[in-house]
Design a protein around this motif. Structure first.
Motif, PDB file in Angstrom:
ATOM      1  N   PRO A   1       0.829  -1.208   0.000  1.00 24.24           N
ATOM      2  CA  PRO A   1       0.000   0.000   0.000  1.00 24.24           C
ATOM      3  C   PRO A   1       0.859   1.253   0.000  1.00 24.24           C
ATOM      4  N   ILE A   2       0.220   2.379  -0.049  1.00 27.77           N
ATOM      5  CA  ILE A   2       0.896   3.664  -0.119  1.00 27.77           C
ATOM      6  C   ILE A   2       1.786   3.878   1.104  1.00 27.77           C
ATOM      7  N   THR A   3       2.927   4.525   0.898  1.00 26.38           N
ATOM      8  CA  THR A   3       3.825   4.841   1.996  1.00 26.38           C
ATOM      9  C   THR A   3       3.359   6.108   2.709  1.00 26.38           C
ATOM     10  N   ILE A   4       3.711   6.226   3.973  1.00 28.48           N
ATOM     11  CA  ILE A   4       3.286   7.384   4.760  1.00 28.48           C
ATOM     12  C   ILE A   4       3.845   8.678   4.207  1.00 28.48           C
ATOM     13  N   SER A   5       5.059   8.635   3.653  1.00 31.95           N
ATOM     14  CA  SER A   5       5.688   9.872   3.177  1.00 31.95           C
ATOM     15  C   SER A   5       5.252  10.271   1.777  1.00 31.95           C
ATOM     16  N   ASP A   6       4.451   9.429   1.096  1.00 32.50           N
ATOM     17  CA  ASP A   6       3.915   9.798  -0.210  1.00 32.50           C
ATOM     18  C   ASP A   6       2.948  10.966  -0.050  1.00 32.50           C
TER      19      ASP A   6
ATOM     20  N   GLY B   1       5.605   1.330  -7.869  1.00 29.54           N
ATOM     21  CA  GLY B   1       5.052   1.362  -6.523  1.00 29.54           C
ATOM     22  C   GLY B   1       5.101   2.758  -5.929  1.00 29.54           C
ATOM     23  N   TYR B   2       5.154   2.804  -4.598  1.00 29.34           N
ATOM     24  CA  TYR B   2       5.159   4.080  -3.877  1.00 29.34           C
ATOM     25  C   TYR B   2       6.547   4.360  -3.309  1.00 29.34           C
TER      26      TYR B   2
END
Length: 268
Positions: free
Chosen positions: A160-165, A200-201
């Motif tokens: 899933p998406i990374t926090i820093s994205d 990806g992210y």
């Protein structure tokens, strides 16, 4: 397509499972190997490039030689949507201990970094440059974010998406909430620890440079991420343990046009 998580979540994070799953997408996980002498065609970090005779070796505008950071042979890579299924993509950067070829004011200007794509690979060594004595020897290891060379292995994975994205919005950022840091730490440990990747992210040590990119323009997506890493026969360190990222617009990637790649790295 909606992917399902195959991990257990804490009671604090479980309410966000559906929102997390909605962001999951495939990427190519890159693993370093112990092979420090890959051949001319292999995927690698560091080392010397695949370079057909007659092709001008990449230099900066002022004639400074650039050095190979990464080479990806897509024949070795599991297929990922929009990415090439053949050819060699290379990334070069300048030997500059402060910036490593990064232009903060114009991160897509391929002056002191370069992305080079060869759609068709010549497997005859006689047709390749194999003598790189023209490259100046680097006497200071701090001029580059890496030292050494290693080949690479690839597997497809899902995260899933990374926090820093800059698009992250799965749970509210409420630092006054006593459970907030625990949720952040759990999410990071479970979903943001992957190091090197295609697609990806991205991860960032500081912030996503795409944050202020115009919303009405086609966004940049992750092309390649190289993290700091000293686990194998290469030592990679972006400044003080940072991360290097290259971004591209999806339409350009589909056209195999790497002339407008966005280069960024950051550190703590």
């Amino acid at each position: 397509m909606i992917y399902k998580l195959d991990v257990e979540l804490s009671p604090d994070l479980e309410p966000y499972r559906a929102k997390i799953e909605a962001t999951i997408k495939p990427y190519i996980e890159i693993r370093l190997t112990d092979n420090n002498q890959p051949n001319w065609w292999q995927s690698k970090f560091g080392g010397l490039p695949y370079l057909p005779k007659g092709f001008t070796y990449p230099k900066s505008y002022d004639g400074e030689y650039l050095y190979l950071l990464a080479q990806i042979n897509f024949v070795e890579v599991p297929h990922l949507e929009y990415f090439p299924n053949k050819g060699i993509l290379q990334f070069y950067i300048a030997a500059d201990e402060e910036l490593y070829g990064l232009n903060f004011d114009n991160p897509t200007q391929q002056d002191k970094f370069r992305a080079v794509y060869f759609p068709d690979i010549d497997l005859k060594e006689d047709n390749l440059v194999t003598d790189f004595d023209f490259l100046p020897k680097l006497n200071d290891e701090w001029l580059m974010p890496f030292e050494g060379c290693c080949s690479l292995d690839f597997t497809i994975n899902f995260r899933p998406i990374t926090i820093s994205d800059n698009k992250f919005s799965i749970f509210p950022v409420d630092e006054a909430d006593a459970n907030f840091q625990d949720i952040v730490d759990e999410y990071y440990d479970k979903f943001c620890m992957n190091k090197h990747k295609l697609g990806g992210y991205p991860n960032f040590v500081q912030y996503d440079p795409r944050y202020n990119y115009p919303q009405d323009e086609e966004p940049y997506i992750l092309l390649l991420q190289i993290d700091s890493d000293s686990s194998k026969s290469i030592n990679i360190c972006w400044g003080d343990g940072g991360i290097g990222n290259f971004f591209i617009k999806k339409s350009a990637l589909e056209r195999l046009d790497f002339s407008n790649v966005w280069y960024n790295w950051d550190c703590g």
